[in-house]
Design a protein around this motif. Sequence first.
Motif, mmCIF file in Angstrom:
data_model
loop_
_atom_site.group_PDB
_atom_site.id
_atom_site.type_symbol
_atom_site.label_atom_id
_atom_site.label_comp_id
_atom_site.label_asym_id
_atom_site.label_seq_id
_atom_site.Cartn_x
_atom_site.Cartn_y
_atom_site.Cartn_z
ATOM 1 N N MET A 1 0.838 -1.179 0.000
ATOM 2 C CA MET A 1 0.000 0.000 0.000
ATOM 3 C C MET A 1 0.883 1.241 0.000
ATOM 4 O O MET A 1 1.900 1.283 0.685
ATOM 5 C CB MET A 1 -0.889 0.004 1.248
ATOM 6 C CG MET A 1 -1.974 1.055 1.230
ATOM 7 S SD MET A 1 -2.948 1.004 2.751
ATOM 8 C CE MET A 1 -1.797 1.774 3.884
ATOM 9 N N SER B 1 -1.058 -4.016 4.306
ATOM 10 C CA SER B 1 -1.427 -2.625 4.597
ATOM 11 C C SER B 1 -0.241 -1.830 5.132
ATOM 12 O O SER B 1 -0.254 -1.327 6.254
ATOM 13 C CB SER B 1 -2.582 -2.592 5.603
ATOM 14 O OG SER B 1 -3.692 -3.290 5.099
ATOM 15 N N PRO C 1 -5.226 1.541 8.368
ATOM 16 C CA PRO C 1 -3.913 1.209 7.825
ATOM 17 C C PRO C 1 -2.999 2.422 7.736
ATOM 18 O O PRO C 1 -1.788 2.304 7.844
ATOM 19 C CB PRO C 1 -4.232 0.651 6.437
ATOM 20 C CG PRO C 1 -5.666 0.261 6.480
ATOM 21 C CD PRO C 1 -6.313 1.210 7.433
ATOM 22 N N GLU D 1 -2.911 -8.358 -0.111
ATOM 23 C CA GLU D 1 -2.558 -6.956 0.129
ATOM 24 C C GLU D 1 -2.015 -6.788 1.536
ATOM 25 O O GLU D 1 -2.628 -7.241 2.510
ATOM 26 C CB GLU D 1 -3.787 -6.059 -0.052
ATOM 27 C CG GLU D 1 -3.449 -4.578 0.068
ATOM 28 C CD GLU D 1 -4.671 -3.690 -0.136
ATOM 29 O OE1 GLU D 1 -5.302 -3.345 0.885
ATOM 30 O OE2 GLU D 1 -4.978 -3.354 -1.289
#
Length: 290
Positions: free
Chosen positions: A1, A161, A254, A159
């Motif tokens: 991210m 974070s 996040p 994913e």
Amino acid sequence: MSLSEDPELQPIILGLFLSMCLVTVLGNLLIILAVSSDSHLHTPMYFFLCNLSLADIGFISTTVPKMLVNIQTHSRAISYVGCLTQKSFILIFGCMDDMLLTVMAYYRYEAICHPLQYSIIMNPCLCVFLVLMSLLFSLLESQIHNLIALYFTYFKDMEISNFFCQPSQVLSLVCFDTFMKNTVMYIVGAIYGFLPVLGIFSSYYKIVSSILRIPSSGGKYKAFSTCGSHLSVVCLFYGTAIGVYLASAVSHSPRKTTVFSVMYTVVTPMLNPFIYSVRNKDIKTSLKKL
């Protein structure tokens, strides 16, 4: 991210983090060069400081360059092997910081509480042994994390974070018994987190007790001032590290976790050389000569 989804902020973030990375690497390299070039600084304290600077260079070089490449290529992907490799080096260099700060606290304890025996106890062989043991424990922790991840997971299109493969977030994706995973992580956390902190606090408890017995106020001030730089780095390192794990455990945002991670992985290694050079006359004199 990424740190921000705003396209206009990407060049600013790129420039800011590139500058911080260069400042960190150059600052720590200057400390190493200053200590290496001045024979008066060939003492246990500065030997440990050089190793701490090397660990800081490795720590920031593991996370920031990959993030800069991601911004430049507009891709946040990282391979499975790449993620585990990055996680390994983060744990190695982070744990080295942890262990070396503990060793430096022990060094100060010996220097202040046993000044007559200090030169015999803190001999070159013991100093090298303590650094090698710190490296060995760091490698061991890294491999424990990797064995769990390698044996129980295979990630595909997952994913994370954060702007790097943060170890606790990677292991939160591990697909096996939660109780067993948490037990292993608590044991590792106790060995590599609680015990070093306990060692540092025990050392400083004895140091403060010894300093308070010094009759002159000038002697007390001098003794306390020698510990100032180390205490500043300890507070900065553990404060931001604890913040990362508390933020990830308590907050569901996040972004907040990422901000704490920036403090832990980027700001702390950058500030260390400034803290040690600004508060240390010997380092400042050596840097001027250099």
